[in-house]
Design an enzyme around this catalytic site. Structure first.
Site, PDB file in Angstrom:
ATOM      1  N   HIS A   1      -0.867   5.355  -5.363  1.00  0.00           N
ATOM      2  CA  HIS A   1      -1.367   4.808  -6.560  1.00  0.00           C
ATOM      3  C   HIS A   1      -2.961   4.821  -6.358  1.00  0.00           C
ATOM      4  O   HIS A   1      -3.186   4.156  -5.445  1.00  0.00           O
ATOM      5  CB  HIS A   1      -0.706   3.597  -6.947  1.00  0.00           C
ATOM      6  CG  HIS A   1      -1.181   2.966  -8.229  1.00  0.00           C
ATOM      7  ND1 HIS A   1      -0.191   2.634  -9.088  1.00  0.00           N
ATOM      8  CD2 HIS A   1      -2.337   2.570  -8.821  1.00  0.00           C
ATOM      9  CE1 HIS A   1      -0.448   2.393 -10.071  1.00  0.00           C
ATOM     10  NE2 HIS A   1      -1.819   2.219 -10.179  1.00  0.00           N
TER      11      HIS A   1
ATOM     12  N   GLN B   1     -10.448  -0.554  -1.905  1.00  0.00           N
ATOM     13  CA  GLN B   1     -10.273  -1.834  -1.240  1.00  0.00           C
ATOM     14  C   GLN B   1     -11.720  -2.401  -1.129  1.00  0.00           C
ATOM     15  O   GLN B   1     -12.493  -1.681  -1.356  1.00  0.00           O
ATOM     16  CB  GLN B   1      -9.596  -1.723   0.117  1.00  0.00           C
ATOM     17  CG  GLN B   1      -8.246  -1.299   0.072  1.00  0.00           C
ATOM     18  CD  GLN B   1      -7.659  -0.961   1.543  1.00  0.00           C
ATOM     19  OE1 GLN B   1      -7.308  -2.062   2.181  1.00  0.00           O
ATOM     20  NE2 GLN B   1      -7.396   0.135   2.163  1.00  0.00           N
TER      21      GLN B   1
ATOM     22  N   HIS C   1      -6.190   3.775  -6.105  1.00  0.00           N
ATOM     23  CA  HIS C   1      -6.916   2.357  -5.909  1.00  0.00           C
ATOM     24  C   HIS C   1      -7.830   2.419  -4.602  1.00  0.00           C
ATOM     25  O   HIS C   1      -7.942   3.556  -3.965  1.00  0.00           O
ATOM     26  CB  HIS C   1      -5.747   1.479  -5.229  1.00  0.00           C
ATOM     27  CG  HIS C   1      -5.111   1.661  -3.848  1.00  0.00           C
ATOM     28  ND1 HIS C   1      -4.232   2.923  -3.474  1.00  0.00           N
ATOM     29  CD2 HIS C   1      -5.373   0.941  -2.605  1.00  0.00           C
ATOM     30  CE1 HIS C   1      -4.102   2.817  -2.270  1.00  0.00           C
ATOM     31  NE2 HIS C   1      -4.752   1.831  -1.833  1.00  0.00           N
TER      32      HIS C   1
ATOM     33  N   HIS D   1       0.361   5.398 -12.031  1.00  0.00           N
ATOM     34  CA  HIS D   1       0.839   5.741 -10.841  1.00  0.00           C
ATOM     35  C   HIS D   1       0.223   6.857 -10.177  1.00  0.00           C
ATOM     36  O   HIS D   1      -0.036   6.865  -8.836  1.00  0.00           O
ATOM     37  CB  HIS D   1       2.308   5.817 -10.404  1.00  0.00           C
ATOM     38  CG  HIS D   1       2.849   6.096  -8.987  1.00  0.00           C
ATOM     39  ND1 HIS D   1       2.550   5.030  -8.232  1.00  0.00           N
ATOM     40  CD2 HIS D   1       3.362   6.937  -8.476  1.00  0.00           C
ATOM     41  CE1 HIS D   1       3.182   5.365  -6.974  1.00  0.00           C
ATOM     42  NE2 HIS D   1       3.589   6.677  -7.119  1.00  0.00           N
TER      43      HIS D   1
ATOM     44  N   CYS E   1       1.926  -0.737  -9.448  1.00  0.00           N
ATOM     45  CA  CYS E   1       2.265  -0.230 -10.848  1.00  0.00           C
ATOM     46  C   CYS E   1       2.658  -1.721 -11.404  1.00  0.00           C
ATOM     47  O   CYS E   1       3.137  -2.623 -10.718  1.00  0.00           O
ATOM     48  CB  CYS E   1       3.595   0.546 -10.704  1.00  0.00           C
ATOM     49  SG  CYS E   1       3.285   2.179 -10.457  1.00  0.00           S
TER      50      CYS E   1
ATOM     51  N   CYS F   1       6.512   1.044  -6.236  1.00  0.00           N
ATOM     52  CA  CYS F   1       5.071   1.014  -6.108  1.00  0.00           C
ATOM     53  C   CYS F   1       4.587  -0.533  -6.258  1.00  0.00           C
ATOM     54  O   CYS F   1       4.842  -1.068  -7.295  1.00  0.00           O
ATOM     55  CB  CYS F   1       4.250   1.920  -6.927  1.00  0.00           C
ATOM     56  SG  CYS F   1       2.591   1.879  -6.695  1.00  0.00           S
TER      57      CYS F   1
ATOM     58  N   ASN G   1      -9.981   5.133   0.295  1.00  0.00           N
ATOM     59  CA  ASN G   1      -9.407   6.139   1.178  1.00  0.00           C
ATOM     60  C   ASN G   1      -8.378   7.097   0.109  1.00  0.00           C
ATOM     61  O   ASN G   1      -7.545   6.693  -0.626  1.00  0.00           O
ATOM     62  CB  ASN G   1      -8.527   5.713   1.954  1.00  0.00           C
ATOM     63  CG  ASN G   1      -9.389   4.893   3.176  1.00  0.00           C
ATOM     64  OD1 ASN G   1     -10.592   5.267   3.602  1.00  0.00           O
ATOM     65  ND2 ASN G   1      -8.521   3.735   3.475  1.00  0.00           N
TER      66      ASN G   1
END
Length: 377
Positions: free
Chosen positions: A192, A196, A194, A141, A82, A79, A181
């Protein structure tokens, strides 16, 4: 409720091997950080893609063919979000972190910055100016934003405010859009947790549509009321679509919801963006957002995919006063095992047909939010 208005995460700037910016946001009390160097031998950053002007619609279209090579659903031990380990040199060189923001290695926009012309002649294009950043909510993760502890969620809110202020000041930027998303059904390429941030060199089609409606209402009321403020007052007065109400923020399912699950989280005062929120408002925002996400996930036995779209006022000074910062949380999930797909009417004509009633969804969300425990501070 414990006041955290002086909430101050530790902010540490660093640079990745190819020159991209990386910023650590550590929870308050974490102490200073000495960032580890990025030991990877990365190739130079790719040239920016293109922006083409669609004369038929008046919209800008980004062409980013270089994104075909971006990472897609890697295994956990590879990943890129991570922390770096001896076996996985990731995008985050340090062995641990709380929240981190960095420039996307495969950006749709940027890394160049420029003022766009109002249009282009047919057959012409310009470099895809702007900036795309990744916001990793945790070094873990697995999990989701809704499962973050309160302090970590509050650090993310502070990171959103910090990045909004800095990105808004960059050359040519017209709109700053933080979003998340969540779920493979939405099309995520990394599991993971997250989000944007896109900093556009133009006002997006949806942004322009919302700004135009807001401007019409603002002018019709002689600049005394924003459209979203008026809608919030109406929803709170009616009550049938309210989901939760706080001191500074309220959430409701809009009367004309387009998606099977849709909730708007709106501040009680006119504020343009994350950067304009007070400390008390950020405190409550982290709390009510976690409660809303917990309620959405309590609707079904499995996690619900969603798009969390943080709508911020355009940077155009002529449009900015009429707009109010807010979240539009939407999900295509129309039943336990069914998704809404955008087909002919929605995708081709932008004419939405919803399979659910706003009042019914709001009642279920109210019950779901009430069933989850409060967020520990």
């Amino acid at each position: 409720m414990t006041a955290l208005a002086d909430f101050s995460p530790t902010i540490t700037r660093s640079t990745l091997a190819d020159g991209r910016d990386l910023i650590y946001f550590d929870d308050p009390g974490a102490g200073p950080r000495v960032p580890a160097p990025d030991g990877r031998d990365l190739p130079p950053r790719a040239e920016p893609g293109e922006l083409r002007f669609d004369a038929l619609s008046g919209d800008w279209v980004a062409v980013a063919a270089h994104r075909q090579a971006r990472t897609h659903l890697p295994p956990a031990d590879a990943c890129p979000l991570c922390p770096t380990t001896p076996s996985n040199s990731s995008e985050i060189p340090d062995a641990d972190y709380d929240v981190v923001v960095f420039e996307n290695r495969f950006p749709s926009l940027g890394p160049v910055l420029a003022d766009l012309p109002s249009s282009l002649a047919w057959g012409e294009s310009v470099p895809a100016a702007g900036r795309c950043e990744v916001v990793s909510f945790t070094s873990e993760h697995t999990g989701s934003f809704g499962e973050l502890p309160y302090t970590r969620a509050r650090t993310v809110v502070e990171a959103w405010a910090h990045r909004t202020a800095e990105l808004s000041a960059l050359e040519g930027i017209r709109q700053v859009f933080p979003f998340e998303n969540r779920g493979a059904q939405i099309g995520v390429t990394l599991h993971h947790p997250h989000g944007q941030i896109y900093a556009y060199p133009y006002l997006t089609p949806r942004g322009a549509q919302l700004a135009a409606a807001a401007q019409r209402h603002f002018e019709a009321t002689d600049g005394t009321q924003t459209l979203l403020g008026s809608l919030l007052d109406s929803e709170r007065s009616d009550g049938s679509r309210m989901v939760l109400e706080g001191q500074h923020f309220s959430a409701f399912v809009p009367f004309a919801a387009r998606w099977p699950i849709e909730a708007h989280l709106v501040p009680h005062r006119d504020v343009a963006d994350f950067a304009g929120l007070t400390g008390e408002e950020k405190d409550e925002l982290a709390d009510v957002y976690l409660r809303l996400l917990a309620g959405v996930d309590a609707l079904y036995d499995t996690p619900t995919p969603y798009i969390a779209a943080w709508n911020q006022a355009p940077l155009d000074p002529a449009l900015r006063p009429a707009s109010r910062f807010h979240l539009q949380l939407t999900s295509p999930r129309r039943a336990e095992d069914k998704l809404k797909f955008l087909a002919g009417s929605e995708a081709a004509m932008g004419a939405f047909i919803n399979d659910t009633r706003a009042e019914d969804v709001a009642a279920r969300l109210r019950e779901a939010v009430a069933s989850v425990s409060g967020v520990a501070r």
